[in-house]
Scaffold this motif. Structure first.
Motif, PDB file in Angstrom:
ATOM      1  N   ALA A   1     -76.835  56.372  33.216  1.00  0.00           N
ATOM      2  CA  ALA A   1     -77.904  57.385  33.187  1.00  0.00           C
ATOM      3  C   ALA A   1     -77.673  58.446  34.262  1.00  0.00           C
ATOM      4  N   LEU A   2     -77.223  58.022  35.431  1.00  0.00           N
ATOM      5  CA  LEU A   2     -76.920  58.998  36.482  1.00  0.00           C
ATOM      6  C   LEU A   2     -75.809  59.937  36.026  1.00  0.00           C
ATOM      7  N   HIS A   3     -74.751  59.372  35.504  1.00  0.00           N
ATOM      8  CA  HIS A   3     -73.583  60.160  35.105  1.00  0.00           C
ATOM      9  C   HIS A   3     -73.905  61.153  33.988  1.00  0.00           C
ATOM     10  N   HIS A   4     -74.615  60.703  32.968  1.00  0.00           N
ATOM     11  CA  HIS A   4     -74.833  61.542  31.789  1.00  0.00           C
ATOM     12  C   HIS A   4     -76.100  62.403  31.851  1.00  0.00           C
ATOM     13  N   ASN A   5     -77.061  62.015  32.663  1.00  0.00           N
ATOM     14  CA  ASN A   5     -78.353  62.694  32.625  1.00  0.00           C
ATOM     15  C   ASN A   5     -78.771  63.224  34.003  1.00  0.00           C
ATOM     16  N   HIS A   6     -78.995  62.336  34.933  1.00  0.00           N
ATOM     17  CA  HIS A   6     -79.647  62.706  36.189  1.00  0.00           C
ATOM     18  C   HIS A   6     -78.779  63.579  37.106  1.00  0.00           C
ATOM     19  N   LEU A   7     -77.526  63.196  37.325  1.00  0.00           N
ATOM     20  CA  LEU A   7     -76.682  63.984  38.230  1.00  0.00           C
ATOM     21  C   LEU A   7     -76.372  65.370  37.678  1.00  0.00           C
ATOM     22  N   PRO A   8     -76.075  65.507  36.373  1.00  0.00           N
ATOM     23  CA  PRO A   8     -75.887  66.874  35.860  1.00  0.00           C
ATOM     24  C   PRO A   8     -77.128  67.753  36.029  1.00  0.00           C
ATOM     25  N   LYS A   9     -78.309  67.170  35.843  1.00  0.00           N
ATOM     26  CA  LYS A   9     -79.555  67.936  36.010  1.00  0.00           C
ATOM     27  C   LYS A   9     -79.725  68.368  37.468  1.00  0.00           C
ATOM     28  N   LEU A  10     -79.452  67.464  38.391  1.00  0.00           N
ATOM     29  CA  LEU A  10     -79.567  67.806  39.809  1.00  0.00           C
ATOM     30  C   LEU A  10     -78.520  68.834  40.230  1.00  0.00           C
ATOM     31  N   GLU A  11     -77.322  68.717  39.673  1.00  0.00           N
ATOM     32  CA  GLU A  11     -76.272  69.686  39.987  1.00  0.00           C
ATOM     33  C   GLU A  11     -76.608  71.059  39.409  1.00  0.00           C
ATOM     34  N   GLU A  12     -77.120  71.073  38.201  1.00  0.00           N
ATOM     35  CA  GLU A  12     -77.507  72.328  37.545  1.00  0.00           C
ATOM     36  C   GLU A  12     -78.572  73.062  38.349  1.00  0.00           C
ATOM     37  N   SER A  13     -79.460  72.311  38.994  1.00  0.00           N
ATOM     38  CA  SER A  13     -80.516  72.936  39.785  1.00  0.00           C
ATOM     39  C   SER A  13     -80.037  73.351  41.176  1.00  0.00           C
ATOM     40  N   GLY A  14     -78.773  73.042  41.502  1.00  0.00           N
ATOM     41  CA  GLY A  14     -78.208  73.465  42.777  1.00  0.00           C
ATOM     42  C   GLY A  14     -78.483  72.528  43.940  1.00  0.00           C
ATOM     43  N   LEU A  15     -78.993  71.324  43.667  1.00  0.00           N
ATOM     44  CA  LEU A  15     -79.331  70.408  44.749  1.00  0.00           C
ATOM     45  C   LEU A  15     -78.153  69.554  45.208  1.00  0.00           C
ATOM     46  N   ILE A  16     -77.255  69.228  44.293  1.00  0.00           N
ATOM     47  CA  ILE A  16     -76.125  68.363  44.635  1.00  0.00           C
ATOM     48  C   ILE A  16     -74.830  68.925  44.068  1.00  0.00           C
TER      49      ILE A  16
END
Length: 116
Positions: free
Chosen positions: A70-85
């Motif tokens: 879930a982190l790999h496919h959903n959560h981390l891309p969303k956080l990266e897209e928002s500029g946080l990580i």
């Protein structure tokens, strides 16, 4: 009057940032990533930490694997897209983007309602 300006990490509009941090797994992940300070955290280790916090009493390997996916496919891309990580998919590492998490983002992801 002082004007608060977001750090380099908060590049997304406020609505996108709220959407990015609205999910409990993303909040837990951001707290874990922020706790590593200036060092990247491996995806596997991050998944174990997130699973451990989300599954009271400890997480099984299966739960940790589900969280990793879930982190790999959903959560981390969303956080990266928002500029946080920054998420290095090839190296499987995650770290804070820019100059760190904005104080306001950290306040949004603080745990609340901790039961005794």
């Amino acid at each position: 009057m002082t004007t608060n300006t977001p750090s380099d990490s908060a590049t997304a509009p406020p609505e996108e940032l709220f959407g990015a941090v609205a999910s409990e797994p993303r909040q837990v992940a951001l707290r874990a990533i922020a706790a590593t300070e200036d060092r990247p955290i491996e995806l596997e280790h991050l998944a174990e930490r997130v699973a451990g916090e989300l599954h009271v009493g400890g997480a099984t390997m299966t739960e940790a694997e589900r969280v990793r996916i879930a982190l790999h496919h959903n959560h981390l891309p969303k956080l990266e897209e928002s500029g946080l990580i920054r998420y290095d998919e090839d190296g499987k590492t995650v770290d804070v983007a820019g100059n760190g998490l904005d104080r306001r983002v950290l306040e949004l992801i603080e745990p609340t309602g901790m039961a005794d």
